[in-house]
Design a protein around this motif. Sequence first.
Motif, mmCIF file in Angstrom:
data_model
loop_
_atom_site.group_PDB
_atom_site.id
_atom_site.type_symbol
_atom_site.label_atom_id
_atom_site.label_comp_id
_atom_site.label_asym_id
_atom_site.label_seq_id
_atom_site.Cartn_x
_atom_site.Cartn_y
_atom_site.Cartn_z
ATOM 1 N N MET A 74 -9.294 10.515 -7.894
ATOM 2 C CA MET A 74 -8.066 9.756 -7.655
ATOM 3 C C MET A 74 -7.702 9.690 -6.175
ATOM 4 O O MET A 74 -7.276 8.649 -5.676
ATOM 5 C CB MET A 74 -6.919 10.366 -8.459
ATOM 6 C CG MET A 74 -7.043 10.176 -9.960
ATOM 7 S SD MET A 74 -7.012 8.427 -10.442
ATOM 8 C CE MET A 74 -5.340 7.978 -9.977
ATOM 9 N N PHE A 75 -7.851 10.811 -5.457
ATOM 10 C CA PHE A 75 -7.480 10.809 -4.049
ATOM 11 C C PHE A 75 -8.402 9.895 -3.246
ATOM 12 O O PHE A 75 -7.964 9.211 -2.316
ATOM 13 C CB PHE A 75 -7.510 12.223 -3.470
ATOM 14 C CG PHE A 75 -6.984 12.321 -2.066
ATOM 15 C CD1 PHE A 75 -5.664 12.019 -1.785
ATOM 16 C CD2 PHE A 75 -7.810 12.721 -1.020
ATOM 17 C CE1 PHE A 75 -5.164 12.103 -0.485
ATOM 18 C CE2 PHE A 75 -7.322 12.806 0.281
ATOM 19 C CZ PHE A 75 -6.003 12.506 0.549
ATOM 20 N N CYS A 76 -9.652 9.841 -3.607
ATOM 21 C CA CYS A 76 -10.596 8.940 -2.950
ATOM 22 C C CYS A 76 -10.178 7.488 -3.176
ATOM 23 O O CYS A 76 -10.183 6.673 -2.240
ATOM 24 C CB CYS A 76 -12.006 9.185 -3.489
ATOM 25 S SG CYS A 76 -13.273 8.122 -2.762
ATOM 26 N N MET A 77 -9.790 7.152 -4.410
ATOM 27 C CA MET A 77 -9.344 5.799 -4.717
ATOM 28 C C MET A 77 -8.088 5.442 -3.922
ATOM 29 O O MET A 77 -7.935 4.323 -3.435
ATOM 30 C CB MET A 77 -9.067 5.665 -6.212
ATOM 31 C CG MET A 77 -10.316 5.795 -7.085
ATOM 32 S SD MET A 77 -11.513 4.467 -6.778
ATOM 33 C CE MET A 77 -10.632 3.065 -7.475
ATOM 34 N N LEU A 78 -7.191 6.415 -3.771
ATOM 35 C CA LEU A 78 -5.972 6.175 -3.008
ATOM 36 C C LEU A 78 -6.287 5.920 -1.538
ATOM 37 O O LEU A 78 -5.710 5.020 -0.916
ATOM 38 C CB LEU A 78 -5.028 7.364 -3.156
ATOM 39 C CG LEU A 78 -3.712 7.250 -2.388
ATOM 40 C CD1 LEU A 78 -2.514 7.509 -3.302
ATOM 41 C CD2 LEU A 78 -3.678 8.227 -1.227
ATOM 42 N N LEU A 79 -7.218 6.702 -0.973
ATOM 43 C CA LEU A 79 -7.613 6.478 0.416
ATOM 44 C C LEU A 79 -8.264 5.115 0.591
ATOM 45 O O LEU A 79 -8.028 4.429 1.603
ATOM 46 C CB LEU A 79 -8.561 7.583 0.881
ATOM 47 C CG LEU A 79 -7.971 8.985 1.059
ATOM 48 C CD1 LEU A 79 -9.045 9.959 1.547
ATOM 49 C CD2 LEU A 79 -6.805 8.979 2.042
ATOM 50 N N ARG A 80 -9.064 4.713 -0.364
ATOM 51 C CA ARG A 80 -9.691 3.386 -0.288
ATOM 52 C C ARG A 80 -8.632 2.290 -0.302
ATOM 53 O O ARG A 80 -8.732 1.300 0.437
ATOM 54 C CB ARG A 80 -10.662 3.206 -1.452
ATOM 55 C CG ARG A 80 -11.918 4.043 -1.337
ATOM 56 C CD ARG A 80 -12.827 3.848 -2.544
ATOM 57 N NE ARG A 80 -14.056 4.652 -2.410
ATOM 58 C CZ ARG A 80 -15.008 4.696 -3.334
ATOM 59 N NH1 ARG A 80 -14.893 3.990 -4.454
ATOM 60 N NH2 ARG A 80 -16.083 5.443 -3.135
ATOM 61 N N LYS A 81 -7.612 2.479 -1.113
ATOM 62 C CA LYS A 81 -6.537 1.489 -1.205
ATOM 63 C C LYS A 81 -5.811 1.344 0.123
ATOM 64 O O LYS A 81 -5.489 0.227 0.554
ATOM 65 C CB LYS A 81 -5.549 1.911 -2.300
ATOM 66 C CG LYS A 81 -4.304 1.037 -2.378
ATOM 67 C CD LYS A 81 -3.327 1.578 -3.412
ATOM 68 C CE LYS A 81 -2.020 0.789 -3.405
ATOM 69 N NZ LYS A 81 -1.036 1.333 -4.373
ATOM 70 N N HIS A 82 -5.536 2.458 0.786
ATOM 71 C CA HIS A 82 -4.711 2.428 1.993
ATOM 72 C C HIS A 82 -5.495 2.301 3.290
ATOM 73 O O HIS A 82 -4.988 1.730 4.269
ATOM 74 C CB HIS A 82 -3.851 3.695 2.062
ATOM 75 C CG HIS A 82 -2.748 3.745 1.053
ATOM 76 N ND1 HIS A 82 -1.550 3.090 1.219
ATOM 77 C CD2 HIS A 82 -2.670 4.381 -0.147
ATOM 78 C CE1 HIS A 82 -0.768 3.320 0.174
ATOM 79 N NE2 HIS A 82 -1.413 4.094 -0.660
ATOM 80 N N LEU A 83 -6.726 2.822 3.339
ATOM 81 C CA LEU A 83 -7.438 2.910 4.617
ATOM 82 C C LEU A 83 -8.677 2.019 4.735
ATOM 83 O O LEU A 83 -9.248 1.929 5.827
ATOM 84 C CB LEU A 83 -7.830 4.358 4.890
ATOM 85 C CG LEU A 83 -6.685 5.355 5.137
ATOM 86 C CD1 LEU A 83 -7.245 6.745 5.418
ATOM 87 C CD2 LEU A 83 -5.803 4.902 6.292
ATOM 88 N N SER A 84 -9.107 1.400 3.661
ATOM 89 C CA SER A 84 -10.278 0.519 3.771
ATOM 90 C C SER A 84 -9.986 -0.604 4.767
ATOM 91 O O SER A 84 -8.985 -1.323 4.646
ATOM 92 C CB SER A 84 -10.626 -0.073 2.402
ATOM 93 O OG SER A 84 -11.144 0.925 1.557
ATOM 94 N N GLY A 85 -10.832 -0.744 5.762
ATOM 95 C CA GLY A 85 -10.641 -1.756 6.794
ATOM 96 C C GLY A 85 -9.710 -1.340 7.916
ATOM 97 O O GLY A 85 -9.547 -2.076 8.898
ATOM 98 N N ALA A 86 -9.105 -0.163 7.804
ATOM 99 C CA ALA A 86 -8.172 0.306 8.843
ATOM 100 C C ALA A 86 -8.932 0.676 10.113
ATOM 101 O O ALA A 86 -10.100 1.059 10.073
ATOM 102 C CB ALA A 86 -7.370 1.497 8.333
ATOM 103 N N VAL A 87 -8.234 0.589 11.240
ATOM 104 C CA VAL A 87 -8.829 0.900 12.537
ATOM 105 C C VAL A 87 -8.255 2.217 13.048
ATOM 106 O O VAL A 87 -7.029 2.404 13.067
ATOM 107 C CB VAL A 87 -8.556 -0.226 13.558
ATOM 108 C CG1 VAL A 87 -9.082 0.166 14.940
ATOM 109 C CG2 VAL A 87 -9.194 -1.526 13.094
ATOM 110 N N LEU A 88 -9.136 3.124 13.439
ATOM 111 C CA LEU A 88 -8.699 4.394 14.007
ATOM 112 C C LEU A 88 -8.190 4.149 15.431
ATOM 113 O O LEU A 88 -8.931 3.690 16.293
ATOM 114 C CB LEU A 88 -9.855 5.393 14.028
ATOM 115 C CG LEU A 88 -9.548 6.782 14.600
ATOM 116 C CD1 LEU A 88 -8.558 7.524 13.714
ATOM 117 C CD2 LEU A 88 -10.829 7.599 14.749
ATOM 118 N N THR A 89 -6.912 4.466 15.675
ATOM 119 C CA THR A 89 -6.309 4.187 16.977
ATOM 120 C C THR A 89 -6.151 5.421 17.850
ATOM 121 O O THR A 89 -6.077 5.310 19.083
ATOM 122 C CB THR A 89 -4.922 3.538 16.798
ATOM 123 O OG1 THR A 89 -4.087 4.409 16.013
ATOM 124 C CG2 THR A 89 -5.056 2.191 16.101
#
Length: 247
Positions: A74-89
């Motif tokens: 579940m936590f992996c799915m949540l990270l995919r939902k929020h961070l997929s395509g995100a840019v590390l700043t």
Amino acid sequence: MALDGIFLNCIKEEIIKTAVNSRVDKIHQPSREEIILNMRSKNGSLRLLMSARANSPRVHFTQYAPENPQTPPMFCMLLRKHLSGAVLTDVRQYELDRILFFDFDAINEIGNRVKLSLCVEIMAQHSNVILIDSQGKIIDSLKRVDFSKSSVRQVLPALEYKLPPEQNKLNLVKTDVEKTTQYILANSEKTLSSAILTSIMGVSPIVCRELAYLSCGDDLKVSQLSEDCKISLKNNLIKLSEILTNH
């Protein structure tokens, strides 16, 4: 080498130089306590491991590609939902503690740009990976901590993220070395390595023993230190501070 706050500071600098402005491509959770972020940069692909295992908590780049479960946790799915395509700043360290914040520029489900942080706490059995929103609220964590596990600090969705309790230790980079030396020497009944460990943030026992050896040739009680040992201790603290300042 112990992964203490000083070593983590070096890792942070490596990640900043290598991965800032990279985009999150894939996210995997190969085991219950490990997260892997696959990232793409101008220089190619990167694989960043975040482990909250009690016996080996850590964060670093890896070339290891573990086998992933068929059904993502579940936590992996949540990270995919929020961070997929995100840019590390940015990557931030709290003082010299074993806590890193990975700041991301992400886009939410309705297309708005949002700021998110993935916090990695490296604290033995209390290690954790925590996703935090721009308001400082916890979205979720690899390990949820409720009142039954800790009466001091809970880590649960919708709660405000709070740092672990302060330990009254000095940051060697931000504190005058003379003050730091006197703070250590005030522990007259402890051995020098123990006095350093309880006084300075981010140093592991092995680093403290090395500082004691370099300063005195032995791990003496603070009350037994000669003036030469005290001067040598101060000089070694200056060197360590310069190493940190210059990365």
